[in-house]
Design a protein around this motif. Structure first.
Motif, PDB file in Angstrom:
ATOM      1  N   LEU A 226       0.818  -1.203   0.000  1.00 15.42           N
ATOM      2  CA  LEU A 226       0.000   0.000   0.000  1.00 15.42           C
ATOM      3  C   LEU A 226       0.860   1.265   0.000  1.00 15.42           C
ATOM      4  CD1 LEU A 226      -2.784  -1.136   2.470  1.00 15.42           C
ATOM      5  CD2 LEU A 226      -3.027  -0.763   0.005  1.00 15.42           C
ATOM      6  N   LEU A 227       1.967   1.242   0.726  1.00 12.69           N
ATOM      7  CA  LEU A 227       2.872   2.390   0.697  1.00 12.69           C
ATOM      8  C   LEU A 227       3.459   2.576  -0.697  1.00 12.69           C
ATOM      9  CD1 LEU A 227       4.782   2.049   4.085  1.00 12.69           C
ATOM     10  CD2 LEU A 227       3.178   3.848   3.431  1.00 12.69           C
ATOM     11  N   ALA A 228       3.749   1.461  -1.381  1.00 10.08           N
ATOM     12  CA  ALA A 228       4.282   1.549  -2.740  1.00 10.08           C
ATOM     13  C   ALA A 228       3.294   2.206  -3.687  1.00 10.08           C
ATOM     14  CB  ALA A 228       4.656   0.162  -3.246  1.00 10.08           C
ATOM     15  N   ALA A 229       2.001   2.147  -3.341  1.00 11.33           N
ATOM     16  CA  ALA A 229       0.987   2.755  -4.194  1.00 11.33           C
ATOM     17  C   ALA A 229       1.087   4.274  -4.211  1.00 11.33           C
ATOM     18  CB  ALA A 229      -0.410   2.342  -3.720  1.00 11.33           C
ATOM     19  N   VAL A 230       1.556   4.876  -3.125  1.00 15.95           N
ATOM     20  CA  VAL A 230       1.523   6.341  -3.017  1.00 15.95           C
ATOM     21  C   VAL A 230       2.327   7.009  -4.133  1.00 15.95           C
ATOM     22  CG1 VAL A 230       2.050   8.315  -1.550  1.00 15.95           C
ATOM     23  CG2 VAL A 230       1.038   6.257  -0.544  1.00 15.95           C
ATOM     24  N   PRO A 231       3.592   6.643  -4.375  1.00 12.29           N
ATOM     25  CA  PRO A 231       4.286   7.272  -5.510  1.00 12.29           C
ATOM     26  C   PRO A 231       3.703   6.881  -6.865  1.00 12.29           C
ATOM     27  CG  PRO A 231       5.688   5.632  -4.454  1.00 12.29           C
ATOM     28  CD  PRO A 231       4.503   5.833  -3.567  1.00 12.29           C
ATOM     29  N   LEU A 232       3.172   5.668  -6.994  1.00  7.94           N
ATOM     30  CA  LEU A 232       2.579   5.258  -8.266  1.00  7.94           C
ATOM     31  C   LEU A 232       1.367   6.111  -8.615  1.00  7.94           C
ATOM     32  CD1 LEU A 232       2.712   1.349  -7.963  1.00  7.94           C
ATOM     33  CD2 LEU A 232       4.260   2.847  -9.258  1.00  7.94           C
ATOM     34  N   LEU A 233       0.621   6.514  -7.600  1.00  7.97           N
ATOM     35  CA  LEU A 233      -0.592   7.298  -7.836  1.00  7.97           C
ATOM     36  C   LEU A 233      -0.305   8.707  -8.348  1.00  7.97           C
ATOM     37  CD1 LEU A 233      -2.584   6.147  -4.697  1.00  7.97           C
ATOM     38  CD2 LEU A 233      -3.282   5.766  -7.066  1.00  7.97           C
ATOM     39  N   ARG A 234       0.960   9.123  -8.321  1.00  9.09           N
ATOM     40  CA  ARG A 234       1.294  10.434  -8.889  1.00  9.09           C
ATOM     41  C   ARG A 234       1.042  10.468 -10.391  1.00  9.09           C
ATOM     42  NH1 ARG A 234       6.380  11.675  -9.393  1.00  9.09           N
ATOM     43  NH2 ARG A 234       6.930   9.471  -9.458  1.00  9.09           N
ATOM     44  N   THR A 235       1.223   9.319 -11.060  1.00  6.70           N
ATOM     45  CA  THR A 235       1.195   9.297 -12.523  1.00  6.70           C
ATOM     46  C   THR A 235       0.215   8.282 -13.097  1.00  6.70           C
ATOM     47  OG1 THR A 235       3.065   7.744 -12.493  1.00  6.70           O
ATOM     48  CG2 THR A 235       3.582  10.089 -12.701  1.00  6.70           C
ATOM     49  N   ALA A 236      -0.501   7.545 -12.250  1.00  9.95           N
ATOM     50  CA  ALA A 236      -1.409   6.508 -12.726  1.00  9.95           C
ATOM     51  C   ALA A 236      -2.725   6.575 -11.966  1.00  9.95           C
ATOM     52  CB  ALA A 236      -0.764   5.127 -12.553  1.00  9.95           C
ATOM     53  N   GLN A 237      -3.765   6.059 -12.590  1.00 10.52           N
ATOM     54  CA  GLN A 237      -5.079   6.040 -11.969  1.00 10.52           C
ATOM     55  C   GLN A 237      -5.226   4.818 -11.061  1.00 10.52           C
ATOM     56  OE1 GLN A 237      -7.293   8.633 -12.262  1.00 10.52           O
ATOM     57  NE2 GLN A 237      -5.538   9.587 -13.272  1.00 10.52           N
ATOM     58  N   VAL A 238      -6.276   4.838 -10.253  1.00  8.96           N
ATOM     59  CA  VAL A 238      -6.461   3.820  -9.208  1.00  8.96           C
ATOM     60  C   VAL A 238      -6.495   2.416  -9.795  1.00  8.96           C
ATOM     61  CG1 VAL A 238      -8.084   2.947  -7.486  1.00  8.96           C
ATOM     62  CG2 VAL A 238      -7.590   5.396  -7.601  1.00  8.96           C
ATOM     63  N   GLY A 239      -7.229   2.204 -10.884  1.00  9.02           N
ATOM     64  CA  GLY A 239      -7.333   0.869 -11.461  1.00  9.02           C
ATOM     65  C   GLY A 239      -5.999   0.329 -11.918  1.00  9.02           C
ATOM     66  N   GLU A 240      -5.180   1.182 -12.531  1.00 10.12           N
ATOM     67  CA  GLU A 240      -3.859   0.750 -12.988  1.00 10.12           C
ATOM     68  C   GLU A 240      -2.963   0.379 -11.816  1.00 10.12           C
ATOM     69  OE1 GLU A 240       0.025   2.551 -15.368  1.00 10.12           O
ATOM     70  OE2 GLU A 240      -1.883   3.636 -15.405  1.00 10.12           O
ATOM     71  N   VAL A 241      -2.973   1.204 -10.767  1.00  8.53           N
ATOM     72  CA  VAL A 241      -2.140   0.921  -9.594  1.00  8.53           C
ATOM     73  C   VAL A 241      -2.591  -0.376  -8.919  1.00  8.53           C
ATOM     74  CG1 VAL A 241      -1.458   1.757  -7.307  1.00  8.53           C
ATOM     75  CG2 VAL A 241      -1.570   3.341  -9.248  1.00  8.53           C
ATOM     76  N   ALA A 242      -3.906  -0.572  -8.812  1.00  7.16           N
ATOM     77  CA  ALA A 242      -4.423  -1.804  -8.212  1.00  7.16           C
ATOM     78  C   ALA A 242      -3.915  -3.022  -8.958  1.00  7.16           C
ATOM     79  CB  ALA A 242      -5.952  -1.771  -8.216  1.00  7.16           C
ATOM     80  N   GLY A 243      -3.935  -2.980 -10.287  1.00 10.50           N
ATOM     81  CA  GLY A 243      -3.450  -4.101 -11.076  1.00 10.50           C
ATOM     82  C   GLY A 243      -1.966  -4.331 -10.912  1.00 10.50           C
ATOM     83  N   ARG A 244      -1.182  -3.269 -10.904  1.00  7.52           N
ATOM     84  CA  ARG A 244       0.270  -3.400 -10.774  1.00  7.52           C
ATOM     85  C   ARG A 244       0.668  -3.987  -9.432  1.00  7.52           C
ATOM     86  NH1 ARG A 244       3.003   2.162 -12.783  1.00  7.52           N
ATOM     87  NH2 ARG A 244       4.865   1.054 -12.038  1.00  7.52           N
ATOM     88  N   LEU A 245      -0.131  -3.738  -8.405  1.00  8.71           N
ATOM     89  CA  LEU A 245       0.199  -4.229  -7.063  1.00  8.71           C
ATOM     90  C   LEU A 245      -0.506  -5.538  -6.725  1.00  8.71           C
ATOM     91  CD1 LEU A 245       0.282  -0.867  -5.100  1.00  8.71           C
ATOM     92  CD2 LEU A 245       2.209  -2.235  -5.909  1.00  8.71           C
ATOM     93  N   GLY A 246      -1.203  -6.129  -7.688  1.00  8.94           N
ATOM     94  CA  GLY A 246      -1.747  -7.468  -7.501  1.00  8.94           C
ATOM     95  C   GLY A 246      -3.081  -7.549  -6.806  1.00  8.94           C
ATOM     96  N   TYR A 247      -3.845  -6.455  -6.768  1.00  8.35           N
ATOM     97  CA  TYR A 247      -5.169  -6.511  -6.145  1.00  8.35           C
ATOM     98  C   TYR A 247      -6.191  -7.062  -7.134  1.00  8.35           C
ATOM     99  CZ  TYR A 247      -3.532  -4.132  -2.018  1.00  8.35           C
ATOM    100  OH  TYR A 247      -2.861  -3.833  -0.858  1.00  8.35           O
ATOM    101  N   ALA A 248      -7.178  -7.762  -6.611  1.00  9.68           N
ATOM    102  CA  ALA A 248      -8.168  -8.413  -7.468  1.00  9.68           C
ATOM    103  C   ALA A 248      -9.023  -7.409  -8.221  1.00  9.68           C
ATOM    104  CB  ALA A 248      -9.057  -9.335  -6.630  1.00  9.68           C
TER     105      ALA A 248
END
Length: 272
Positions: A226-248
């Motif tokens: 979840l912490l890794a999501a914070v920098p990813l969210l600077r440049t990507a939308q929620v659905g993309e970040v969820a997929g990259r981090l392995g959420y269903a």
């Protein structure tokens, strides 16, 4: 801090302007309990391991900062800050950040936290930081500038901690596992896999990990993702970040993120 040299001292030893992009060592000797210093960093800049004699209030108006110490890892979203205790060895990864720091004499802040702490920065404090950014290092203690510096400390003392961190185990082998995971979080990693990497049974490994961090390896990895999501969210939308981090699903990611941090990921995401 690294960067360009500050404006040179003028007549009578007073500095000619605000302290920006200047190493702290050049102004640390100035007799002020609070020294405001602003620094602009290139994208992805790593401020490698170092420490300061003073405590530091490190605020990023834009971008994300990731602060690492021997004890833990702190992710600092935009418009938040991290309080770094004096003489704490740390490194900071700057992701498109322009910082406003306050370097504070330890004796002036006996209430300063003993470990790094992420905090929100409300509007009044943001305005005070903006005002302090215009100060020279030997600003007038008796006038408006001295009053702003004193008020800054009152406002910082009232801030509540935010949960944007994970602990790092004290032992080198477990710390190595955790730092590698923070660099490349993988939802498929298991306790059995980690136990094998340190030549332990899964049960013994889990017990030892919990003893050093206060939580199970699985819970720790979930928080790290979840912490890794914070920098990813600077440049990507929620659905993309969820997929990259392995959420269903984006919904599952949003629910987990909100439980952990008290705000949905949409508060941190890139805007269309």
């Amino acid at each position: 801090m690294v960067g360009a040299i500050v404006s040179c001292p003028g007549q009578g030893g007073r500095y000619g302007g605000p302290v920006r992009n200047v190493p702290l060592a050049e102004v640390d000797h100035v007799g002020r309990a609070v020294l405001p210093v602003g620094t602009d960093y290139p994208p992805g800049h790593l401020l490698d391991w170092h420490e300061h004699r003073r405590a530091q209030f490190l605020y990023g108006a834009t971008g994300v900062m990731v602060v690492d110490t021997a004890q833990g890892n702190w992710t600092v979203p935009p418009e938040r800050a991290v309080l770094i205790p004096a003489a704490t060895r740390h490194r900071v990864r700057m992701l498109e950040v322009s910082t406003r720091s306050l370097y504070v004499e330890p004796g002036a802040v006996p209430w300063w936290p003993a470990t790094c702490t992420v905090v929100d920065v409300p509007p009044l404090l943001r305005e005070l930081l903006a005002a302090a950014a215009a100060f020279g290092p030997d600003y007038d203690l008796a006038g408006r500038e001295g009053a702003v510096a004193a008020l800054l400390l009152h406002e910082i003392a009232a801030l509540a901690p935010l949960p944007f961190h994970v602990g790092i185990p004290a032992s080198a082998d477990l710390a190595g596992l955790c730092r590698a995971y923070l660099a490349e979080p993988d939802a498929g990693t298991t306790n059995r896999e980690w136990a094998g990497l340190v030549a332990m049974s899964e049960r013994a490994f889990t017990r030892r990990f919990r003893a050093e961090t206060g939580e199970s390896p699985a819970v720790w990895r979930g928080r790290a993702r979840l912490l890794a999501a914070v920098p990813l969210l600077r440049t990507a939308q929620v659905g993309e970040v969820a997929g990259r981090l392995g959420y269903a699903s984006p919904a599952a990611f949003t629910a987990a993120f909100t439980r952990a941090f008290g705000a949905p990921p949409s508060r941190f995401t890139a805007r269309p």
